[in-house]
Design an enzyme around this catalytic site. Sequence first.
Site, PDB file in Angstrom:
ATOM      1  N   CYS A   1      51.964  27.215  40.471  1.00 12.54           N
ATOM      2  CA  CYS A   1      53.182  28.031  40.533  1.00 12.54           C
ATOM      3  C   CYS A   1      53.876  27.886  41.887  1.00 12.54           C
ATOM      4  O   CYS A   1      53.277  27.487  42.883  1.00 12.54           O
ATOM      5  CB  CYS A   1      52.828  29.494  40.265  1.00 12.54           C
ATOM      6  SG  CYS A   1      54.238  30.446  39.654  1.00 12.54           S
TER       7      CYS A   1
ATOM      8  N   ASP B   1      46.601  39.241  37.816  1.00 11.33           N
ATOM      9  CA  ASP B   1      46.724  38.983  39.242  1.00 11.33           C
ATOM     10  C   ASP B   1      46.012  40.083  40.027  1.00 11.33           C
ATOM     11  O   ASP B   1      45.403  40.983  39.450  1.00 11.33           O
ATOM     12  CB  ASP B   1      48.213  38.905  39.624  1.00 11.33           C
ATOM     13  CG  ASP B   1      48.475  37.963  40.786  1.00 11.33           C
ATOM     14  OD1 ASP B   1      47.576  37.787  41.632  1.00 11.33           O
ATOM     15  OD2 ASP B   1      49.581  37.411  40.861  1.00 11.33           O
TER      16      ASP B   1
END
Length: 206
Positions: free
Chosen positions: A8, A122
């Site tokens: 990412c 996360d």
Amino acid sequence: MKVRVKICGITHPDDAAAAVAAGADMVGLNFVPGSKRCLRPEDAVSIAERVAGQVERVAVFSNAPWVAIERVVQRVEVERVQLHGEETEEEVEMLDHPVIKALRGADPAAAHAFPGALLLLDHPAGGGRGEPWDWSAAAPLVDEGIDLILAGGLTPGNVEQALESLGGVLPWGVDVASGVESGGGRKDPARMRAFVEAVRRAESSG
């Protein structure tokens, strides 16, 4: 089972090409204002075009107005949209693209609130921190058969440990950003290769 690798925060076409060469399955294009990896649409177009047909491209937003999301996805060709804010299930369902919904930690109630989305777990204190957390907390959700992407502080040096902490059941995918960077928001080809190789070793031993 293959664990998909998402790299990412790609900020340059060369980094996207290097991610593909390293064996990544997905690349994330950041459109979160204030992030050091936030892209201008014209730059995102260049990145997306560089790896078209080679990897899944994911547009990442956080609490963005829907008109802003639509403006980006109409201009930048992507396969998925990732929502990293406080978006509701109703808002997730408004999107035509497949959605990755980021959650803080491994809260079962939050996970079950988005049955139609691929989940990204996360750090419990919020994403983008680049800090490890107790990844083993995700094990019950993986055991339950929920498709999820493990994220938060992963690096080439700890991703095997993170996957092993799930007790032998592998997640749908893993996500890394700062853990494979060399500075200035640019990705390091050697670190990306090392990350993917570590994931594949964990698959073999799992």
